[in-house]
Design an enzyme around this catalytic site. Structure first.
Site, mmCIF file in Angstrom:
data_model
loop_
_atom_site.group_PDB
_atom_site.id
_atom_site.type_symbol
_atom_site.label_atom_id
_atom_site.label_comp_id
_atom_site.label_asym_id
_atom_site.label_seq_id
_atom_site.Cartn_x
_atom_site.Cartn_y
_atom_site.Cartn_z
ATOM 1 N N LYS A 177 1.016 -9.594 -0.857
ATOM 2 C CA LYS A 177 0.305 -10.857 -1.054
ATOM 3 C C LYS A 177 -1.089 -10.734 -0.456
ATOM 4 C CE LYS A 177 0.144 -12.329 3.372
ATOM 5 N NZ LYS A 177 -1.102 -12.555 4.138
ATOM 6 N N ALA A 224 0.988 -2.809 8.414
ATOM 7 C CA ALA A 224 0.149 -3.596 9.337
ATOM 8 C C ALA A 224 -1.234 -3.847 8.749
ATOM 9 C CB ALA A 224 0.035 -2.876 10.684
ATOM 10 N N ALA A 225 -1.224 -4.380 7.532
ATOM 11 C CA ALA A 225 -2.472 -4.500 6.775
ATOM 12 C C ALA A 225 -2.869 -5.938 6.476
ATOM 13 C CB ALA A 225 -2.326 -3.733 5.453
ATOM 14 N N LEU A 269 -0.997 -7.774 4.462
ATOM 15 C CA LEU A 269 -0.571 -7.916 3.064
ATOM 16 C C LEU A 269 0.911 -8.273 2.941
ATOM 17 C CD1 LEU A 269 -2.458 -4.800 1.594
ATOM 18 C CD2 LEU A 269 -3.207 -7.194 1.554
ATOM 19 N N ALA A 270 1.565 -8.556 4.058
ATOM 20 C CA ALA A 270 2.971 -9.004 4.083
ATOM 21 C C ALA A 270 3.936 -7.970 3.524
ATOM 22 C CB ALA A 270 3.138 -10.331 3.336
ATOM 23 N N GLY A 271 3.656 -6.684 3.735
ATOM 24 C CA GLY A 271 4.550 -5.646 3.232
ATOM 25 C C GLY A 271 5.953 -5.754 3.801
ATOM 26 N N ASP A 324 6.066 -15.397 6.594
ATOM 27 C CA ASP A 324 5.676 -15.103 5.209
ATOM 28 C C ASP A 324 6.870 -14.812 4.294
ATOM 29 O OD1 ASP A 324 2.983 -15.415 5.713
ATOM 30 O OD2 ASP A 324 2.622 -13.280 6.077
#
Length: 287
Positions: free
Chosen positions: A10, A96-97, A99-101, A136
């Site tokens: 996301k 840890a970007a 982007l909600a991986g 998230d």
């Protein structure tokens, strides 16, 4: 039985922090949308009760610290499932970007095990369980595009953004979300016009959407992580229509309608940022 699941990343088109709550969390107002950058998960049901997680990333834990593991463990315990699962995660979303991986992986496990273990839970029930794992996860259960309030778990779906290219660049630095919240000075926040952004999206006004994108963490992170400020400046110089940091960073994304400009952005960024991706915006629901 095996099941293959997609766990899309996301991005935040807007992120506002309204106040700190009595429970220690912060009240937020965000606009989030999924993009076509995704981890791929393979879930294999087993007759013993052990949960196993393996990932293609050397940076992720494979035990209870992994959100996908916690999702499986929570379902197994709550619904007294006497089966286990082996979860293999092919990581495509950087770790840890912002982007909600990890949250998306957990959401994919919830949706997948609901089918494999025949729990017959509704999407709303899965989202409520997901909110216990992370703020998230509820959004990632549904996917699509939504306004998120509360601590991020109260969702109001909206139309997907106008179609465009998304170019993402992640510097090789880490940003702690907890540290960013601790360092946020509520009195200094310039609050985004989230309602104006939503209106622009609903009216399919791409230019206005790009103008209204804002993230209260961005100024704070740019002061502390010079690469974030450099990437944003470079994206603007290369002609992006809109540029914003996602979540608490450090990934910065650029929007463009033009495929040729997308390629110029990708080529220009790869000169000094090792992690560059380009995808189409998505904003569709997960099933």
């Amino acid at each position: 039985m095996k099941l293959f699941m997609k766990a899309p990343a996301k991005i935040n088109l807007a992120l506002d922090v309204l106040n700190k709550r009595d429970d220690g969390y912060h009240e937020v107002k965000m606009v989030m949308t999924t993009i076509d950058l995704a981890d791929r998960l393979e879930l294999e049901c087993t007759d013993h009760e052990k949960i196993r997680v393996s990932t293609s990333s050397g940076f992720l834990p494979e035990d209870h610290r992994n959100l996908a593991y916690r999702a499986a463990q929570l379902l197994q315990t709550r619904f007294e499932v006497n089966k286990g699962v082996t979860i293999s995660i092919d990581k495509q979303i950087p770790v840890a970007a912002g982007l909600a991986g990890g949250s998306s992986d957990a959401a994919a496990v919830l949706r997948g095990l609901n089918r494999l273990w025949r729990l017959n839970l509704s999407m709303q029930e899965l989202a409520e369980i997901g909110s216990e794992i992370g703020s998230d996860v509820a959004f990632c259960v549904y996917g699509g595009t939504a306004v998120a309030t509360g601590r991020g778990e109260i969702l109001s779906p909206i139309s997907p953004p106008p179609p465009c290219w998304v170019v993402l660049a992640k510097p090789n630095v880490g940003v702690s979300t907890k540290d960013m919240y601790r360092q946020l000075q509520m009195g200094d926040i310039k609050h985004p016009d989230v309602d104006g952004l939503v209106e622009a999206i609903e009216r399919r006004n791409y230019r206005k959407m790009c103008e209204k994108m804002e993230n209260v963490f961005e100024p704070l992170v740019m002061k502390k992580v010079s690469q974030v400020a450099l990437i944003k400046r470079k994206m603007n110089d290369l002609g992006a229509d809109g540029v914003l940091m996602s979540g608490s960073g450090p990934t910065v994304f650029a929007l463009t309608k033009s495929e040729s400009r997308m390629r110029r952005l990708v080529n220009g960024l790869r000169g000094f940022c090792p992690n560059v991706y380009h995808v189409r915006s998505m904003g569709g629901k997960e099933t």
